[in-house]
Design an enzyme around this catalytic site. Structure first.
Site, short mmCIF file in Angstrom:
data_model
loop_
_atom_site.label_atom_id
_atom_site.label_comp_id
_atom_site.label_asym_id
_atom_site.label_seq_id
_atom_site.Cartn_x
_atom_site.Cartn_y
_atom_site.Cartn_z
N HIS A 1 -8.21 -4.90 -0.08
CA HIS A 1 -6.94 -4.47 0.14
C HIS A 1 -6.24 -5.14 1.48
CE1 HIS A 1 -3.73 -1.51 -0.43
NE2 HIS A 1 -4.10 -0.83 0.93
N SER B 1 0.75 -1.13 -0.01
CA SER B 1 -0.03 -0.01 0.05
C SER B 1 0.97 1.32 -0.05
CB SER B 1 -0.92 0.05 1.15
OG SER B 1 -1.83 0.82 1.05
N ASP C 1 -8.82 -6.58 -4.47
CA ASP C 1 -8.50 -5.36 -3.90
C ASP C 1 -9.08 -4.22 -4.97
OD1 ASP C 1 -7.26 -3.16 -3.00
OD2 ASP C 1 -5.34 -3.77 -3.09
#
Lengths: 202, 379
Positions: free
Chosen positions: B353, B155, B320
Site C-alpha cells: 500500500h 488511500s 497493495d
C-alpha cells in the site's frame, strides 16, 4: 493540442464502419490512435483497453479514456449491450481464447469489428510448403518469439462464425497494400493478407 | 522563499480561521474551526489552476518542501509535488491541508473546546469524509477557487477525492483516486478495530482524557501503528527487507527484540507516538470505516457516480493488499457503468500500500501525462 497522425491502413479501412457519435470500446487500443482519430472525426465516446503500461501512459497523454486490462480475463467490467461498437484490431491471434473474447465482444457491444492477418495467404502457404514457419510482412515474428498463438485463415474464421451463429454483417479483405481487387474476390483465402469483419450476434 | 530545482523550497504553513458553524454528519456542529494549510506555486488570474491534495490516515498539510533550510525530511509527498514534478508547481497552484480532527494544527481533539476551555479530547465529534470535503470546500471559497483543476489523494485521501466528485461535481475538473477503495472491506474495518482496541484498552488512555491527566496512551498507539505498518507492506517487501533474521547469532529465548522486523516495527511505533495523537488516530480510522458513497445513494455506487461530472484517473498498485487493485476496479466499473470518463492504471509494484508514496517511474509517468493535459486545459 496534438494533431492527428495518419492511421494504420487497417484502422483507416474500418473507420468508415463506425457510426457517428457511437459509444465504442477498443480492445487492445495501443497508444489510443484509433480512439483519438474517431473522437475527432466521428465524435465517438468510449474507452480503450490496453495491457502494456507504456501504451497506457501514451493513451492517457492523448486524453483517451484507457483502462489497463488483460483481454484474456474477459470483459466482466462491462454490462451487456453497453457499447454500440466493440473494436479489436490485430489482437485476435494473440489471445488465449479468441472465441471467448469474440463472444464477450458481442455481449457488451451491438456490433463487433475484428481485424486479423490471414494465415491462408499464399506467402504463408509457400513458406510451409518449403518446410518453414512463415515470416511475412503481416507476420514478421519468428516461431519462437511470436506473440501470435492462435492464427487462423479467413475460411477458419468464417467457419467459427457459422458454428457460433454470429452474423457477418460486413467484410473487407485486403492485400498487402490494404486494397481489395480481382484476385482477392476470386480467391479470398489465398490473396487476402488483412481481414476485417463486422459481426452481430445471431 | 528559496526555489531549488525540483523542490518548492522553504514553505510556511498558514492558519485559516472559519467562524461560520460547520454542521457535521454526526448531528453535532463545530461553531468555529481552523485549518492549517500550505500552498505551492501561483494561482493564475482565472483561479483555474488549483489542485487540492487530500491526505491519508497520518498525513498533514506539509506535503512538499521544507519548513527550514536545514530540515532533514521534506513534506510527505515531496517526490511528486514541485517544479517539473508530476504535480508541477510551475503550472499548478497546489493546496495541501491538515484535515479537521487532525493533530498538526487544524482544529481537532488536541484543540481547546471553547465551551470548557480544556482540550476536546474524546469530546471532539467523530467526522466523516463528507465533513472533511465540506470543510475543504469552505477553504476553496476562501482562496477564491470555484473549481479545482484536479483533486488528488491516495488511500483515505482517494476517498476524499471520490466524495468531492460526488458532492461538488461542478467544482472538480479531474479526480485522481490513488490506491483507494469505494468503501472499506470487513477485513479493513477489522484491522481498524484492533488498532482502536489497542488504544482504548491502554490504561493511560483514561477514556480519552489522557492529556488532562498528563498521560499518553503510548503503548496502545504504538501497537495500533505497528499493526497498521504490517498492512501497508507486502509479504514480499517484508521478506526482502527483514527476512527472518535474528539480530544476534543465536536465539535468546525471551521476549526482547530478537528479529529485525520486531526492531523495525517497534521503532516505527515509537516514532509515531512522538508525532501523533491517539484521539486523532481513533477519529481517522472511524472516518475510513464510515466512508460508503453507495450507502448515501440508496446502495448503488453507480447511482453515486452518476452525480459526478469530473474526469477520473484511478491508479492501483499490484502489491497493495490493504487497498487491492480489485477495489480500484470496482470504482472503475461503477464509473464506466455511470458513463463517466475514466482511465485506470495498474502499477507493477513491490512494497504494498505504501507504494502510493513512492516515486515509481510507471506511476509518476502516467500521473504526469494525465496532469499535463489537465494543465493545458486550464492554462
Amino acid at each position: 493540442m496534438s494533431t492527428l497522425s495518419p492511421l494504420r491502413a487497417d484502422l483507416a479501412a474500418l473507420s468508415p464502419w463506425i457510426p457517428e457519435g457511437s459509444r465504442i470500446l477498443d480492445l487492445g487500443c495501443g497508444d489510443g490512435t484509433l480512439l483519438a482519430h474517431l473522437a475527432a472525426t466521428h465524435k465517438v465516446r468510449g474507452y480503450g483497453l490496453e495491457i502494456d503500461p507504456d501504451n497506457v501512459r501514451a493513451a492517457v497523454a492523448r486524453g483517451i479514456n484507457v483502462i489497463q486490462a488483460d483481454l484474456d480475463e474477459g470483459l466482466s467490467d462491462f454490462a451487456d449491450g453497453a457499447f454500440d461498437v466493440v473494436v479489436m484490431s490485430q489482437a485476435l491471434q494473440a489471445l488465449q481464447r479468441p472465441d471467448a473474447v469474440l463472444a464477450e465482444m458481442l455481449r457488451v457491444g451491438r456490433t463487433a469489428i475484428v481485424t486479423f492477418p490471414n494465415f491462408g495467404h499464399w506467402r504463408v502457404r509457400a513458406a510451409l510448403l518449403a518446410g518453414r514457419m512463415p515470416v511475412t510482412p503481416s507476420l514478421p515474428a519468428r516461431w519462437f518469439d511470436t506473440p501470435n498463438i492462435h492464427l487462423c485463415t479467413v475460411a477458419d474464421f468464417e467457419v467459427l462464425c457459422q458454428e457460433r451463429g454470429w452474423k457477418v454483417s460486413r467484410r473487407a479483405l485486403l492485400d498487402r497494400r490494404h486494397r481489395g481487387g480481382l484476385a482477392i474476390r476470386l480467391l479470398p483465402n489465398l490473396f487476402c493478407e488483412q481481414a476485417l469483419y463486422e459481426l452481430r450476434a445471431g | 522563499m528559496t526555489n531549488q530545482t525540483g523542490s518548492v523550497g522553504v514553505v510556511t504553513p498558514q492558519r485559516f480561521v472559519f467562524e461560520q458553524s460547520l454542521q457535521l454528519d454526526c448531528g453535532r456542529s463545530l461553531p468555529h474551526y481552523e485549518l492549517m494549510v500550505e500552498t505551492y506555486g501561483r494561482l493564475n488570474a482565472k483561479a483555474s489552476n488549483a489542485v487540492l491534495i487530500c491526505h491519508a490516515l497520518s498525513g498533514d498539510h506539509h506535503a512538499a518542501g521544507l519548513h527550514a533550510p536545514d530540515d532533514k525530511k521534506p513534506g510527505w509527498w515531496d517526490n511528486c509535488i514541485g517544479p517539473g514534478k508530476p504535480i508541477d508547481t510551475d503550472r499548478f497552484f497546489v493546496v495541501a491541508l491538515n484535515n479537521l480532527g487532525g493533530c498538526k494544527g487544524s482544529t481537532g481533539p488536541t484543540s481547546l473546546n471553547p465551551e470548557t476551555g480544556l482540550p476536546y479530547g474524546p469530546d471532539f465529534p467523530l467526522l466523516t469524509v463528507s465533513d472533511w470535503v465540506r470543510s475543504q470546500a469552505r477553504l476553496a471559497d476562501r482562496l477564491g477557487i470555484r473549481q479545482w483543476a484536479a483533486v488528488i489523494g491516495g488511500s483515505l485521501g482517494g476517498m476524499q477525492v471520490q466524495q468531492w466528485s460526488i458532492e461538488f461535481p461542478q467544482r472538480v475538473r479531474h479526480a485522481v483516486v490513488i490506491a483507494s477503495a469505494p468503501e472499506l472491506s470487513a477485513q479493513n474495518i477489522a484491522f481498524n478495530e484492533i488498532a482502536r482496541q489497542a488504544i482504548l484498552s491502554d490504561p493511560d488512555f483514561h477514556g480519552g482524557h489522557y492529556a488532562a491527566k498528563g498521560a499518553v496512551p503510548s503503548r496502545g498507539l504504538k501497537l495500533a501503528r505497528m499493526l497498521g505498518h504490517i498492512t501497508y507492506l507486502s509479504d514480499e517487501a517484508m521478506r526482502a527487507k527483514f527476512g527472518a533474521e535474528l539480530k544476534s547469532a543465536l536465539p535468546a529465548f525471551n521476549f526482547d527484540v530478537e528479529f529485525e522486523v520486531e526492531s523495525y516495527l517497534r521503532h516505527q511505533g515509537q516514532s509515531f507516538v512522538d508525532r501523533f495523537d491517539a484521539n486523532t488516530y481513533l477519529l481517522m480510522t472511524k472516518a475510513l470505516d464510515y466512508f460508503d458513497p453507495a450507502r448515501d445513494a440508496g446502495g448503488s455506487l453507480l447511482a453515486a457516480y452518476r452525480k459526478a461530472s469530473a474526469r477520473f484517473l484511478v491508479i492501483a498498485f499490484s502489491s497493495d493488499w490493504r487497498f487491492s487493485p480489485a477495489r480500484s476496479r470496482e470504482i472503475v466499473r461503477a464509473l464506466v457503468a455511470a458513463g463517466r470518463e475514466v482511465s485506470y492504471a495498474l502499477i507493477d509494484s513491490q512494497l504494498g500500500h505504501d507504494d502510493f508514496l513512492m516515486p515509481i517511474p510507471q506511476y509518476h509517468g502516467v500521473l504526469r501525462a494525465y496532469l499535463q493535459r489537465a494543465a493545458e486545459e486550464v492554462a
